[in-house]
Design a protein around this motif. Structure first.
Motif, PDB file in Angstrom:
ATOM      1  N   GLU A  36      76.785  35.711 -87.840  1.00 14.51           N
ATOM      2  CA  GLU A  36      78.129  36.263 -87.957  1.00 14.51           C
ATOM      3  C   GLU A  36      78.319  36.963 -89.304  1.00 14.51           C
ATOM      4  OE1 GLU A  36      82.781  34.823 -87.659  1.00 14.51           O
ATOM      5  OE2 GLU A  36      81.187  33.373 -87.297  1.00 14.51           O
ATOM      6  N   LYS A  37      77.781  36.390 -90.374  1.00 18.18           N
ATOM      7  CA  LYS A  37      77.860  37.024 -91.693  1.00 18.18           C
ATOM      8  C   LYS A  37      77.152  38.374 -91.700  1.00 18.18           C
ATOM      9  CE  LYS A  37      78.190  32.844 -94.470  1.00 18.18           C
ATOM     10  NZ  LYS A  37      77.521  32.002 -95.473  1.00 18.18           N
ATOM     11  N   LYS A  38      76.018  38.446 -90.996  1.00 16.05           N
ATOM     12  CA  LYS A  38      75.274  39.704 -90.918  1.00 16.05           C
ATOM     13  C   LYS A  38      76.091  40.772 -90.191  1.00 16.05           C
ATOM     14  CE  LYS A  38      70.708  41.392 -89.654  1.00 16.05           C
ATOM     15  NZ  LYS A  38      69.423  41.057 -89.044  1.00 16.05           N
ATOM     16  N   THR A  65      78.942  41.916 -92.471  1.00 11.83           N
ATOM     17  CA  THR A  65      78.418  42.802 -93.510  1.00 11.83           C
ATOM     18  C   THR A  65      78.201  44.198 -92.958  1.00 11.83           C
ATOM     19  OG1 THR A  65      77.330  40.945 -94.599  1.00 11.83           O
ATOM     20  CG2 THR A  65      76.540  43.138 -95.165  1.00 11.83           C
ATOM     21  N   LYS A  66      77.619  44.313 -91.758  1.00 12.66           N
ATOM     22  CA  LYS A  66      77.439  45.618 -91.125  1.00 12.66           C
ATOM     23  C   LYS A  66      78.795  46.272 -90.858  1.00 12.66           C
ATOM     24  CE  LYS A  66      73.026  45.063 -88.776  1.00 12.66           C
ATOM     25  NZ  LYS A  66      72.352  45.095 -87.470  1.00 12.66           N
ATOM     26  N   TYR A  67      79.776  45.477 -90.474  1.00  4.59           N
ATOM     27  CA  TYR A  67      81.126  45.999 -90.230  1.00  4.59           C
ATOM     28  C   TYR A  67      81.667  46.682 -91.480  1.00  4.59           C
ATOM     29  CZ  TYR A  67      86.237  45.578 -90.166  1.00  4.59           C
ATOM     30  OH  TYR A  67      87.577  45.807 -90.292  1.00  4.59           O
ATOM     31  N   TRP A  68      81.552  46.020 -92.624  1.00  8.14           N
ATOM     32  CA  TRP A  68      82.081  46.589 -93.860  1.00  8.14           C
ATOM     33  C   TRP A  68      81.301  47.820 -94.301  1.00  8.14           C
ATOM     34  CZ3 TRP A  68      86.685  46.022 -95.544  1.00  8.14           C
ATOM     35  CH2 TRP A  68      87.387  44.850 -95.261  1.00  8.14           C
ATOM     36  N   TRP A  69      79.961  47.785 -94.205  1.00  4.89           N
ATOM     37  CA  TRP A  69      79.156  48.925 -94.604  1.00  4.89           C
ATOM     38  C   TRP A  69      79.425  50.142 -93.721  1.00  4.89           C
ATOM     39  CZ3 TRP A  69      76.937  49.981 -98.963  1.00  4.89           C
ATOM     40  CH2 TRP A  69      76.539  48.951 -99.800  1.00  4.89           C
ATOM     41  N   PHE A  70      79.408  49.934 -92.405  1.00  5.21           N
ATOM     42  CA  PHE A  70      79.620  51.054 -91.495  1.00  5.21           C
ATOM     43  C   PHE A  70      81.054  51.571 -91.575  1.00  5.21           C
ATOM     44  CE2 PHE A  70      75.549  50.013 -90.010  1.00  5.21           C
ATOM     45  CZ  PHE A  70      75.106  50.979 -89.121  1.00  5.21           C
ATOM     46  N   GLY A  71      82.009  50.678 -91.720  1.00  2.00           N
ATOM     47  CA  GLY A  71      83.406  51.104 -91.843  1.00  2.00           C
ATOM     48  C   GLY A  71      83.648  51.903 -93.109  1.00  2.00           C
ATOM     49  N   GLY A  72      83.102  51.442 -94.222  1.00  2.00           N
ATOM     50  CA  GLY A  72      83.256  52.163 -95.489  1.00  2.00           C
ATOM     51  C   GLY A  72      82.564  53.511 -95.469  1.00  2.00           C
ATOM     52  N   ALA A  73      81.340  53.528 -94.936  1.00  3.95           N
ATOM     53  CA  ALA A  73      80.611  54.800 -94.846  1.00  3.95           C
ATOM     54  C   ALA A  73      81.322  55.761 -93.895  1.00  3.95           C
ATOM     55  CB  ALA A  73      79.180  54.553 -94.377  1.00  3.95           C
ATOM     56  N   GLY A  74      81.853  55.239 -92.800  1.00  4.10           N
ATOM     57  CA  GLY A  74      82.567  56.091 -91.846  1.00  4.10           C
ATOM     58  C   GLY A  74      83.824  56.686 -92.448  1.00  4.10           C
ATOM     59  N   ALA A  75      84.569  55.882 -93.194  1.00  3.89           N
ATOM     60  CA  ALA A  75      85.783  56.395 -93.838  1.00  3.89           C
ATOM     61  C   ALA A  75      85.438  57.452 -94.886  1.00  3.89           C
ATOM     62  CB  ALA A  75      86.548  55.242 -94.480  1.00  3.89           C
ATOM     63  N   MET A  76      84.352  57.228 -95.626  1.00  4.00           N
ATOM     64  CA  MET A  76      83.942  58.191 -96.640  1.00  4.00           C
ATOM     65  C   MET A  76      83.502  59.509 -95.989  1.00  4.00           C
ATOM     66  SD  MET A  76      81.096  57.733 -99.637  1.00  4.00           S
ATOM     67  CE  MET A  76      79.754  57.670 -98.472  1.00  4.00           C
ATOM     68  N   ILE A 125      82.596  54.654 -87.713  1.00  2.00           N
ATOM     69  CA  ILE A 125      83.754  53.775 -87.553  1.00  2.00           C
ATOM     70  C   ILE A 125      83.701  53.081 -86.193  1.00  2.00           C
ATOM     71  CG2 ILE A 125      86.271  53.767 -87.287  1.00  2.00           C
ATOM     72  CD1 ILE A 125      86.336  55.927 -89.499  1.00  2.00           C
ATOM     73  N   GLY A 126      83.244  53.790 -85.171  1.00  2.00           N
ATOM     74  CA  GLY A 126      83.074  53.170 -83.858  1.00  2.00           C
ATOM     75  C   GLY A 126      82.034  52.068 -83.879  1.00  2.00           C
ATOM     76  N   ASP A 127      80.928  52.282 -84.591  1.00  2.00           N
ATOM     77  CA  ASP A 127      79.916  51.237 -84.722  1.00  2.00           C
ATOM     78  C   ASP A 127      80.471  50.042 -85.485  1.00  2.00           C
ATOM     79  OD1 ASP A 127      77.979  52.556 -83.304  1.00  2.00           O
ATOM     80  OD2 ASP A 127      76.971  53.381 -85.069  1.00  2.00           O
ATOM     81  N   ALA A 128      81.261  50.297 -86.524  1.00  2.00           N
ATOM     82  CA  ALA A 128      81.872  49.202 -87.283  1.00  2.00           C
ATOM     83  C   ALA A 128      82.770  48.365 -86.373  1.00  2.00           C
ATOM     84  CB  ALA A 128      82.672  49.752 -88.461  1.00  2.00           C
ATOM     85  N   ASN A 129      83.528  49.033 -85.511  1.00  2.00           N
ATOM     86  CA  ASN A 129      84.381  48.326 -84.562  1.00  2.00           C
ATOM     87  C   ASN A 129      83.545  47.451 -83.630  1.00  2.00           C
ATOM     88  OD1 ASN A 129      86.693  47.590 -83.151  1.00  2.00           O
ATOM     89  ND2 ASN A 129      86.503  49.320 -81.754  1.00  2.00           N
ATOM     90  N   ARG A 130      82.397  47.979 -83.210  1.00  2.00           N
ATOM     91  CA  ARG A 130      81.503  47.214 -82.328  1.00  2.00           C
ATOM     92  C   ARG A 130      80.989  45.962 -83.033  1.00  2.00           C
ATOM     93  NH1 ARG A 130      75.752  47.723 -81.490  1.00  2.00           N
ATOM     94  NH2 ARG A 130      75.846  49.483 -82.929  1.00  2.00           N
ATOM     95  N   PHE A 131      80.571  46.099 -84.304  1.00  2.00           N
ATOM     96  CA  PHE A 131      80.068  44.942 -85.043  1.00  2.00           C
ATOM     97  C   PHE A 131      81.155  43.883 -85.240  1.00  2.00           C
ATOM     98  CE2 PHE A 131      76.887  48.059 -86.868  1.00  2.00           C
ATOM     99  CZ  PHE A 131      75.854  47.602 -86.063  1.00  2.00           C
ATOM    100  N   ALA A 155      81.127  40.064 -83.773  1.00  2.00           N
ATOM    101  CA  ALA A 155      81.327  38.892 -84.632  1.00  2.00           C
ATOM    102  C   ALA A 155      82.446  38.002 -84.084  1.00  2.00           C
ATOM    103  CB  ALA A 155      81.644  39.331 -86.054  1.00  2.00           C
ATOM    104  N   ASP A 156      83.530  38.625 -83.606  1.00  2.00           N
ATOM    105  CA  ASP A 156      84.632  37.841 -83.043  1.00  2.00           C
ATOM    106  C   ASP A 156      84.218  37.129 -81.756  1.00  2.00           C
ATOM    107  OD1 ASP A 156      86.246  38.613 -85.121  1.00  2.00           O
ATOM    108  OD2 ASP A 156      87.268  40.193 -83.992  1.00  2.00           O
ATOM    109  N   VAL A 157      83.444  37.813 -80.921  1.00  3.59           N
ATOM    110  CA  VAL A 157      82.961  37.186 -79.686  1.00  3.59           C
ATOM    111  C   VAL A 157      82.021  36.038 -80.019  1.00  3.59           C
ATOM    112  CG1 VAL A 157      81.490  37.578 -77.662  1.00  3.59           C
ATOM    113  CG2 VAL A 157      83.299  39.199 -78.223  1.00  3.59           C
ATOM    114  N   LEU A 158      81.151  36.231 -80.994  1.00  2.00           N
ATOM    115  CA  LEU A 158      80.226  35.177 -81.405  1.00  2.00           C
ATOM    116  C   LEU A 158      80.988  33.957 -81.918  1.00  2.00           C
ATOM    117  CD1 LEU A 158      77.224  34.511 -81.764  1.00  2.00           C
ATOM    118  CD2 LEU A 158      77.401  35.432 -84.079  1.00  2.00           C
TER     119      LEU A 158
END
Length: 85
Positions: free
Chosen positions: A6-8, A11-22, A63-69, A73-76
């Motif tokens: 779940e931590k992994k 972490t992917k959620y934050w990286w992909f979300g930040g990169a997507g916003a940038m 951002i779509g990938d971040a949403n998926r991650f 994590a929530d489902v897990l």
């Protein structure tokens, strides 16, 4: 307590979300720059605008990938909570 998996995902959620916003913000800036170049009749305005549009679409994909991650994590977490007696 979050599991290692779940931590992994978080972490992917934050990286992909930040990169997507940038990328999304950068793409908007480049697209507006291309629009200004078109007004002044500068030659490479089309390619600059196309690059800006590509950045926007890439940012939306991230951002779509971040949403998926985040959803994974929530489902897990929900599945782990159901497995606990």
């Amino acid at each position: 307590m979050r599991t290692k998996r779940e931590k992994k995902l978080i972490t992917k959620y934050w990286w992909f979300g930040g990169a997507g916003a940038m990328l999304l913000g950068s793409g908007l800036a480049v697209l507006l720059h291309g629009s200004k170049l078109k007004e002044t009749n500068t030659d490479p305005w089309f390619w600059i605008s196309t690059g800006g549009f590509a950045l926007i679409m890439t940012g939306l994909g991230f951002i779509g990938d971040a949403n998926r991650f985040r959803t994974l994590a929530d489902v897990l977490r929900e599945l782990d909570a159901r497995a606990q007696p």
